[in-house]
Design a protein around this motif. Structure first.
Motif, PDB file in Angstrom:
ATOM      1  N   THR A 108       0.876  -1.178   0.113  1.00 28.52           N
ATOM      2  CA  THR A 108       0.085  -0.021  -0.030  1.00 28.52           C
ATOM      3  C   THR A 108       1.132   1.213  -0.048  1.00 28.52           C
ATOM      4  O   THR A 108       0.829   2.184  -0.803  1.00 28.52           O
ATOM      5  CB  THR A 108      -0.864   0.141   1.169  1.00 28.52           C
ATOM      6  N   TRP A 109       1.923   1.352   0.923  1.00 26.90           N
ATOM      7  CA  TRP A 109       2.875   2.354   1.020  1.00 26.90           C
ATOM      8  C   TRP A 109       3.648   2.455  -0.153  1.00 26.90           C
ATOM      9  O   TRP A 109       3.840   3.625  -0.611  1.00 26.90           O
ATOM     10  CB  TRP A 109       3.493   2.359   2.366  1.00 26.90           C
ATOM     11  N   ALA A 110       4.140   1.190  -0.565  1.00 26.28           N
ATOM     12  CA  ALA A 110       5.115   1.681  -1.866  1.00 26.28           C
ATOM     13  C   ALA A 110       4.086   1.980  -3.321  1.00 26.28           C
ATOM     14  O   ALA A 110       4.667   2.770  -3.750  1.00 26.28           O
ATOM     15  CB  ALA A 110       5.337   0.191  -2.177  1.00 26.28           C
ATOM     16  N   ARG A 111       2.908   1.642  -3.203  1.00 26.83           N
ATOM     17  CA  ARG A 111       2.048   2.095  -4.323  1.00 26.83           C
ATOM     18  C   ARG A 111       1.961   3.719  -4.190  1.00 26.83           C
ATOM     19  O   ARG A 111       2.100   4.650  -5.089  1.00 26.83           O
ATOM     20  CB  ARG A 111       0.681   1.367  -4.403  1.00 26.83           C
ATOM     21  N   LEU A 112       1.772   4.159  -3.175  1.00 26.12           N
ATOM     22  CA  LEU A 112       1.315   5.695  -2.716  1.00 26.12           C
ATOM     23  C   LEU A 112       2.836   6.489  -2.973  1.00 26.12           C
ATOM     24  O   LEU A 112       2.853   7.479  -3.443  1.00 26.12           O
ATOM     25  CB  LEU A 112       0.871   6.091  -1.253  1.00 26.12           C
ATOM     26  N   ARG A 113       3.854   5.898  -2.401  1.00 28.35           N
ATOM     27  CA  ARG A 113       5.125   6.595  -2.733  1.00 28.35           C
ATOM     28  C   ARG A 113       5.395   6.652  -4.028  1.00 28.35           C
ATOM     29  O   ARG A 113       5.959   7.638  -4.510  1.00 28.35           O
ATOM     30  CB  ARG A 113       6.218   6.028  -1.866  1.00 28.35           C
ATOM     31  N   TYR A 114       5.089   5.766  -4.680  1.00 25.77           N
ATOM     32  CA  TYR A 114       5.423   5.569  -6.033  1.00 25.77           C
ATOM     33  C   TYR A 114       4.667   6.744  -7.124  1.00 25.77           C
ATOM     34  O   TYR A 114       5.036   7.563  -7.712  1.00 25.77           O
ATOM     35  CB  TYR A 114       5.161   4.161  -6.865  1.00 25.77           C
ATOM     36  N   MET A 115       3.278   6.723  -6.709  1.00 29.25           N
ATOM     37  CA  MET A 115       2.348   7.923  -7.135  1.00 29.25           C
ATOM     38  C   MET A 115       2.879   9.365  -6.920  1.00 29.25           C
ATOM     39  O   MET A 115       2.833  10.097  -7.543  1.00 29.25           O
ATOM     40  CB  MET A 115       1.204   7.548  -6.806  1.00 29.25           C
ATOM     41  N   LEU A 116       3.293   9.590  -5.570  1.00 34.27           N
ATOM     42  CA  LEU A 116       4.074  10.811  -5.230  1.00 34.27           C
ATOM     43  C   LEU A 116       5.364  11.190  -5.830  1.00 34.27           C
ATOM     44  O   LEU A 116       5.466  12.103  -6.190  1.00 34.27           O
ATOM     45  CB  LEU A 116       3.740  10.586  -3.639  1.00 34.27           C
ATOM     46  N   SER A 117       6.056  10.048  -6.140  1.00 29.18           N
ATOM     47  CA  SER A 117       7.213  10.206  -7.008  1.00 29.18           C
ATOM     48  C   SER A 117       7.010  10.608  -8.316  1.00 29.18           C
ATOM     49  O   SER A 117       7.934  11.381  -8.693  1.00 29.18           O
ATOM     50  CB  SER A 117       8.001   9.001  -6.535  1.00 29.18           C
ATOM     51  N   GLN A 118       6.074  10.196  -8.949  1.00 31.02           N
ATOM     52  CA  GLN A 118       5.788  10.863 -10.327  1.00 31.02           C
ATOM     53  C   GLN A 118       5.367  12.318 -10.060  1.00 31.02           C
ATOM     54  O   GLN A 118       5.994  12.853 -10.987  1.00 31.02           O
ATOM     55  CB  GLN A 118       4.623   9.822 -10.917  1.00 31.02           C
ATOM     56  N   PHE A 119       4.841  12.693  -9.158  1.00 29.86           N
ATOM     57  CA  PHE A 119       4.511  14.043  -9.195  1.00 29.86           C
ATOM     58  C   PHE A 119       5.916  14.836  -8.861  1.00 29.86           C
ATOM     59  O   PHE A 119       6.241  15.769  -9.330  1.00 29.86           O
ATOM     60  CB  PHE A 119       3.661  14.556  -8.105  1.00 29.86           C
ATOM     61  N   ARG A 120       6.867  14.292  -7.771  1.00 29.12           N
ATOM     62  CA  ARG A 120       8.031  14.804  -7.673  1.00 29.12           C
ATOM     63  C   ARG A 120       8.990  14.947  -8.817  1.00 29.12           C
ATOM     64  O   ARG A 120       9.651  16.042  -9.222  1.00 29.12           O
ATOM     65  CB  ARG A 120       8.847  13.925  -6.670  1.00 29.12           C
ATOM     66  N   GLU A 121       8.900  14.011  -9.574  1.00 24.76           N
ATOM     67  CA  GLU A 121       9.601  14.008 -10.930  1.00 24.76           C
ATOM     68  C   GLU A 121       9.322  15.096 -11.704  1.00 24.76           C
ATOM     69  O   GLU A 121      10.033  15.631 -12.542  1.00 24.76           O
ATOM     70  CB  GLU A 121       9.344  12.538 -11.654  1.00 24.76           C
ATOM     71  N   GLU A 122       7.936  15.362 -11.826  1.00 24.07           N
ATOM     72  CA  GLU A 122       7.564  16.604 -12.715  1.00 24.07           C
ATOM     73  C   GLU A 122       8.046  17.876 -12.236  1.00 24.07           C
ATOM     74  O   GLU A 122       8.427  18.611 -12.803  1.00 24.07           O
ATOM     75  CB  GLU A 122       6.067  16.440 -12.683  1.00 24.07           C
ATOM     76  N   ILE A 123       8.228  17.835 -10.658  1.00 27.03           N
ATOM     77  CA  ILE A 123       8.421  19.120 -10.151  1.00 27.03           C
ATOM     78  C   ILE A 123      10.009  19.260 -10.442  1.00 27.03           C
ATOM     79  O   ILE A 123      10.755  20.283 -10.652  1.00 27.03           O
ATOM     80  CB  ILE A 123       8.411  19.165  -8.482  1.00 27.03           C
ATOM     81  N   VAL A 124      10.813  18.293 -10.354  1.00 24.65           N
ATOM     82  CA  VAL A 124      12.296  18.163 -10.237  1.00 24.65           C
ATOM     83  C   VAL A 124      12.465  18.563 -11.726  1.00 24.65           C
ATOM     84  O   VAL A 124      13.384  19.108 -12.274  1.00 24.65           O
ATOM     85  CB  VAL A 124      12.809  16.869  -9.867  1.00 24.65           C
ATOM     86  N   ASP A 125      11.882  17.963 -12.720  1.00 26.19           N
ATOM     87  CA  ASP A 125      11.867  18.130 -14.255  1.00 26.19           C
ATOM     88  C   ASP A 125      12.110  19.556 -14.736  1.00 26.19           C
ATOM     89  O   ASP A 125      12.643  20.122 -15.147  1.00 26.19           O
ATOM     90  CB  ASP A 125      11.039  17.084 -14.908  1.00 26.19           C
ATOM     91  N   TYR A 126      10.801  20.219 -13.961  1.00 23.21           N
ATOM     92  CA  TYR A 126      10.659  21.476 -14.107  1.00 23.21           C
ATOM     93  C   TYR A 126      11.900  22.455 -13.832  1.00 23.21           C
ATOM     94  O   TYR A 126      12.383  23.229 -14.300  1.00 23.21           O
ATOM     95  CB  TYR A 126       9.308  22.009 -13.672  1.00 23.21           C
TER      96      TYR A 126
END
Length: 152
Positions: A108-126
């Motif tokens: 459950t936590w792995a799934r949530l962290r992965y989804m949040l990491s996708q948002f983090r990637e967009e922030i870092v990419d920007y």
């Protein structure tokens, strides 16, 4: 720490754990495919977290990832003794793989962290995206008879 996470990312990419095709049910037992997915999404999360902490660009980007989220099953359910037990556990999941019993598991936590990491990637990419201004006016210059003249 950043170098170790980078080495782990390199190893997982070399093994192809970022590609769903490496989890083929014809070649990979269910429990092993789920463990590999969990490993990959955990590394993806770590890489994004440490990238933000150290203010460094991502090494693994979603552009090269097509891995499905691991199913929201407990370790005991993944390593079920019989095929029937596994199918019963899988039948209690929603269409998108979440459990319906309201319990929190490692997955459950792995799934949530992965989804949040996708948002983090967009922030870092920007943050690290290079400015590609090709219009001289955007750069503060005008082109006049093939001579660049600063207008300021």
């Amino acid at each position: 720490m950043w170098r170790l996470v980078g080495d782990l990312a390199t190893d997982l990419l070399a093994l192809g754990l970022n590609r769903e095709s490496t989890y083929s049910p014809d070649r990979t037992p269910f429990f092993l495919a789920e463990c590999r997915r969990r490993c990959f999404v955990t590394e993806y999360y770590l890489e994004k977290m440490f990238g933000m902490v150290f203010n460094l660009p991502p090494r693994v980007t979603s552009r090269y990832v097509d891995v499905k989220l691991p199913l929201d099953l407990s370790d005991e359910e993944i390593f079920a003794q019989t095929h029937e037990e596994l199918e019963i556990a899988k039948s209690r999941l929603t269409e998108d793989g979440w459990n319906t019993d309201g319990k929190y598991r490692g997955a459950t936590w792995a799934r949530l962290r992965y989804m949040l990491s996708q948002f983090r990637e967009e922030i870092v990419d920007y943050r690290f995206h290079a400015s590609q201004a090709s219009d001289p006016v955007q750069l503060g210059y005008e082109l006049s008879d093939k001579v660049v003249v600063n207008v300021h």
